[in-house]
Design an enzyme around this catalytic site. Structure first.
Site, PDB file in Angstrom:
ATOM      1  N   ALA A   1      10.595 -28.861  15.748  1.00 30.76           N
ATOM      2  CA  ALA A   1      10.604 -30.303  15.456  1.00 30.76           C
ATOM      3  C   ALA A   1       9.222 -30.911  15.679  1.00 30.76           C
ATOM      4  O   ALA A   1       8.798 -31.804  14.953  1.00 30.76           O
ATOM      5  CB  ALA A   1      11.624 -31.008  16.341  1.00 30.76           C
TER       6      ALA A   1
ATOM      7  N   LEU B   1      -2.738   4.675  -6.360  1.00 32.71           N
ATOM      8  CA  LEU B   1      -2.761   5.857  -5.495  1.00 32.71           C
ATOM      9  C   LEU B   1      -2.127   7.035  -6.199  1.00 32.71           C
ATOM     10  O   LEU B   1      -1.213   6.862  -7.008  1.00 32.71           O
ATOM     11  CB  LEU B   1      -1.949   5.580  -4.224  1.00 32.71           C
ATOM     12  CG  LEU B   1      -2.494   4.560  -3.240  1.00 32.71           C
ATOM     13  CD1 LEU B   1      -1.426   4.190  -2.223  1.00 32.71           C
ATOM     14  CD2 LEU B   1      -3.714   5.129  -2.530  1.00 32.71           C
TER      15      LEU B   1
ATOM     16  N   LYS C   1       4.273   2.350   2.846  1.00 35.57           N
ATOM     17  CA  LYS C   1       4.069   1.944   1.452  1.00 35.57           C
ATOM     18  C   LYS C   1       5.098   0.871   1.134  1.00 35.57           C
ATOM     19  O   LYS C   1       6.274   1.149   0.936  1.00 35.57           O
ATOM     20  CB  LYS C   1       4.205   3.127   0.507  1.00 35.57           C
ATOM     21  CG  LYS C   1       3.784   2.752  -0.905  1.00 35.57           C
ATOM     22  CD  LYS C   1       3.574   3.955  -1.785  1.00 35.57           C
ATOM     23  CE  LYS C   1       2.920   3.577  -3.111  1.00 35.57           C
ATOM     24  NZ  LYS C   1       3.552   2.500  -3.827  1.00 35.57           N
TER      25      LYS C   1
HETATM   26  S1  IVH Z   1      -3.715   1.277  -0.528  1.00 35.54           S
HETATM   27  C1  IVH Z   1      -6.983   2.401  -3.888  1.00 35.54           C
HETATM   28  N1  IVH Z   1      -1.731   0.860   1.083  1.00 35.54           N
HETATM   29  O1  IVH Z   1       0.774   1.001  -3.811  1.00 35.54           O
HETATM   30  C2  IVH Z   1      -5.598   1.937  -3.766  1.00 35.54           C
HETATM   31  N2  IVH Z   1      -1.335   0.559  -1.242  1.00 35.54           N
HETATM   32  O2  IVH Z   1      -0.135   2.996  -5.927  1.00 35.54           O
HETATM   33  C3  IVH Z   1      -5.392   1.316  -2.448  1.00 35.54           C
HETATM   34  N3  IVH Z   1       0.937  -0.173  -1.764  1.00 35.54           N
HETATM   35  O3  IVH Z   1      -0.897  -1.051  -6.051  1.00 35.54           O
HETATM   36  C4  IVH Z   1      -3.972   0.996  -2.220  1.00 35.54           C
HETATM   37  N4  IVH Z   1       1.666  -0.260   0.314  1.00 35.54           N
HETATM   38  O4  IVH Z   1       0.727  -2.161  -4.485  1.00 35.54           O
HETATM   39  C5  IVH Z   1      -2.115   0.871  -0.198  1.00 35.54           C
HETATM   40  N5  IVH Z   1      -0.099   0.492   2.672  1.00 35.54           N
HETATM   41  C6  IVH Z   1      -0.478   0.504   1.399  1.00 35.54           C
HETATM   42  C7  IVH Z   1       0.383   0.156   0.335  1.00 35.54           C
HETATM   43  C8  IVH Z   1      -0.083   0.203  -0.977  1.00 35.54           C
HETATM   44  C9  IVH Z   1       1.971  -0.450  -0.962  1.00 35.54           C
HETATM   45  C10 IVH Z   1       0.995  -0.252  -3.232  1.00 35.54           C
HETATM   46  C11 IVH Z   1      -0.022  -1.169  -3.828  1.00 35.54           C
HETATM   47  C12 IVH Z   1      -0.769  -0.393  -4.854  1.00 35.54           C
HETATM   48  C13 IVH Z   1       0.085   0.813  -5.029  1.00 35.54           C
HETATM   49  C14 IVH Z   1      -0.801   1.993  -5.280  1.00 35.54           C
END
Ligand code: IVH
Length: 690
Positions: free
Chosen positions: A53, A102, A135
């Site tokens: 509040a 990735l 991830k």
């Molecule tokens: S690092 C050079 N860390 O995964 C790429 N990505 O396939 C660096 N994502 O588009 C990405 N959790 O949306 C990274 N802990 C994490 C992540 C993550 C989810 C997703 C992100 C990215 C995709 C890559």
């Protein structure tokens, strides 16, 4: 005057007319600083120091000043979180440094190969230091801070160019509009994931249902849908979260030396990061973390689809570099997909033991959640119509953990021409009796009863023999199916008339197995009154009600003779349950069945009258969830009941305690949400000892 505790400026409103422009500006500034700090404490540190509040009061005061003196409104003002003007389209943003993706791995071998490549690339035999992140299953976002002020947010798009979603991101309360530091960098691009927490997703879908709007299939789609709103006011009503996991362009500050140091820095300056991360040496430890988190996955407040391993030191990352569009220094180790697309070949209905009609989708076989799925429940007619699932549709099928597979949604733009809505059949597919729907009930039922409908008969017999009922080992679904189809067994009493000869005539039944079943039948005769009552399969009488009835009436004759008034005196028995019991025993066939079963030799020890009114859990409703370290579920239930408590299946406002073990899932979340006391096994044992 600075208030020490709240860290906010209090002042006397009466003097408003006398204040100078400078004083107004100062007040607005300190209100903003205080609101930033409290939002950070609330959303990121989970340690608020002022009541909600009070936060609202400060917020409204700032709003009022900004309306009166629009010049005092700044870009980082917390009042901008409620969503500004709607856009007609998103503009494009060129990323200063591309947002790459990735490489994925699913098997241990993929991870070992990744580790080998890293060691080769760094020309070392030693173990590599890795940072592990979860991830997150959301959307990648770049947040730009200029001189510490949030100025722009962009989606990943094609990696080079994304969409400008600044105004929508501004509504996410855990994302700071100003960094909490003295000397912010000139430019900082924070990379991370926008997501929706599971609890917020449930709330949103609940609201969608109430508004008769389409539900979202999963938290990821809900997050994407909320972020892609042209009207930020809509985004502001959807609770979104954010976790940072990387960095893009940086100017005017030294880049930290490692991934871990980067996340520590983020945490310090108020950017949300996830607590579930680790630094480990070597590949074996990567796999260990993966297995651990896989077990705890359902307990997390958000969805993840795997983990990400990154070489921790940035200098080493730079030496490894990139190959095509993905880094050599990182890999995503994904969980087996929990959702997959497949086709609905047919929608059939199944008839349960109480006649309940359940529509089931027959699916083109699909590998999901680690198994091949060919059927998925559609729950009831209402649900099929609400989700508008049709034969021929391409659908999203979900199988999470050990949960039974379900159809989440149809992919509408892949719907073939000339499909038709699901229509509940008018007659039971098993016995041909009319299917009826009682008013206010979502479940339709076959009106045949167990005497006419073989499906209900089979269901009832299977229930009778099941583990929590008479626990007749070896008397499974397939065997019961044959016994009913060959008219060997009609009621549960017929089980006890079976002989080796009769059983051996069935398909694939060896004499030895027949003898085992007869032995199991013989053993099942020594049971308990609650089990016996439960085994009868009276509608609305589950395990817990059966126990209450046994405790109250203490023998079958009293229960069978009870009138409505007497039934209503039983703990937790309401009019619906009472009616159902009366209805059951008004049928002479059911009374006769009870007599025959007792005549066949089924017996139980006399139920003692106990006074538990002063026991620790007297009158308390308790929910068990997860795996306890030493007690089995049955042992924990027995202990709680011995101490006067009642076990309930689901958490509600009426729950007094939740006893949680490992892998506790949504029930634990719900308990936390409702502020219900959560006990560990140790707490439980201690309380019962007292
Ligand atoms: S690092 C050079 N860390 O995964 C790429 N990505 O396939 C660096 N994502 O588009 C990405 N959790 O949306 C990274 N802990 C994490 C992540 C993550 C989810 C997703 C992100 C990215 C995709 C890559």
């Amino acid at each position: 005057m600075q208030n020490e505790l709240f860290g906010v400026v209090a002042h006397d409103n009466k003097n408003d007319e006398l204040r100078t422009a400078e004083e107004w500006s100062q007040e607005a500034q300190s209100l903003r600083a205080a609101l930033h700090l409290h939002a950070h404490r609330y959303y990121n540190l989970d340690a608020p120091t002022i009541p909600d509040a009070e936060y609202d009061r400060l917020f409204q005061r700032l709003q009022k000043i900004e309306i009166e003196f629009p010049d005092l409104k700044t870009e980082d003002s917390p009042t901008s979180r409620i969503g500004g003007a709607a856009l007609t389209e998103f503009s494009q943003v060129q990323h200063a440094i591309p947002m790459l993706s990735l490489n994925n791995g699913f098997e241990d071998e993929d991870v070992l190969a990744f580790d080998r490549r890293v060691r080769e690339g760094l020309e070392t035999q030693g173990e590599i230091e890795y940072a592990i992140d979860l991830k997150f299953d959301g959307l990648a976002i770049n947040l730009r801070y200029i001189d510490g002020v949030f100025t722009q947010a962009a989606t990943r798009g094609d990696g080079t160019t994304g969409e400008d979603v600044t105004e929508n991101i501004r509504t996410i309360r855990s994302i700071p509009l100003r960094l909490q530091c003295e000397n912010p960098p000139a430019i900082l691009d924070v990379r991370g994931e926008v997501l929706m927490f599971k609890a917020d997703f449930e709330t949103l879908n609940q609201r969608q249902r109430e508004n008769e709007a389409k539900e979202f299939a999963n938290p990821r789609n809900a997050a994407a849908g909320s972020l892609r709103q042209l009207d930020p006011k809509i985004t502001a009503q959807r609770s979104l979260g954010f976790f940072a996991y990387g960095i893009g362009y940086l100017e005017g500050a030294e880049k930290p030396a490692s991934h871990r140091a980067l996340l520590d820095w983020y945490r310090q300056i108020g950017i949300p990061t996830c607590q579930e991360s680790a630094i480990v040496q070597g590949a074996a430890n990567l796999l260990e973390f993966y297995r651990g988190i896989q077990l705890r996955r359902t307990q997390l407040a958000y969805e993840i689809d795997g983990v990400v391993y990154k070489v921790n030191r940035f200098a080493e990352q730079a030496r490894l570099g990139f190959v095509s569009r993905a880094p050599r220094f990182a890999i995503a180790h994904k969980f087996p997909a929990e959702e997959a697309l497949t086709q609905v070949l047919d929608i059939e209905v199944q008839v349960g033991r109480t006649g309940a009609i359940t529509p089931v989708a027959r699916l083109a076989p699909v590998f999901v959640g680690g198994v091949t799925v060919t059927n998925a429940t559609l729950h009831n007619e209402e649900e099929v119509l609400r989700k508008d699932i049709r034969v021929g549709d391409t659908v999203i099928v979900r199988r999470a953990g050990d949960v039974i597979p379900e159809v989440v949604a149809s992919v509408l733009d892949q719907r073939p021409l000339h499909t038709t809505s699901f229509l509940l059949p008018e007659h039971c597919p098993v016995c041909g009796s009319a299917i009826v729907k009682v008013q206010d009930e979502t479940i339709a039922r076959c009106s045949g009863g167990w005497l006419k409908c073989a499906a209900q008969r089979k269901g009832g017999l299977f229930h009778f023999a099941s583990r929590k009922a008479l626990n007749i080992e070896g008397l499974g679904e397939q065997l019961i199916e044959q016994l009913v189809d060959k008219n060997v067994v009609t009621t549960a009493a017929d089980f006890y008339k079976l002989g080796v000869l009769g059983l051996s005539e069935l398909d694939r039944m060896a004499e030895k197995s027949a003898q085992n079943i007869l032995l199991a039948l013989e053993n099942s005769k020594a049971t308990s009154l609650p089990r016996f009552i439960y085994a009868l399969g009276i509608r609305h009488v589950g395990e817990s009600t059966a126990k209450d009835l046994a405790k109250h009436f203490r023998d079958m004759d009293h229960l069978m003779a009870a009138n409505e008034e007497q039934l209503l005196q039983v703990n937790d028995v309401g009019p619906v349950v009472a009616q159902s019991i009366l209805h059951y025993f008004s049928d002479t066939l059911n009374v006769e069945l009870v007599r025959q079963l007792i005549a066949a030799g089924i017996h139980w020890p006399q139920v003692e009258a106990l006074d538990l009114s002063s026991a620790v859990f007297a009158g308390k409703s308790i929910v068990l969830t997860g795996t306890l370290p030493t007690l089995s579920r049955e042992q924990a239930s027995a202990l709680i009941e011995k101490n006067g408590g009642k076990i309930a299946g689901s958490v509600s406002k009426k729950t007094h305690f939740v006893v949680a073990g490992d892998d506790a899932g949504s029930k634990l979340l719900k308990a936390r949400e409702l502020g219900i006391t959560v006990l560990s096994e140790t707490d439980l044992l201690e309380m019962c000892q007292d």
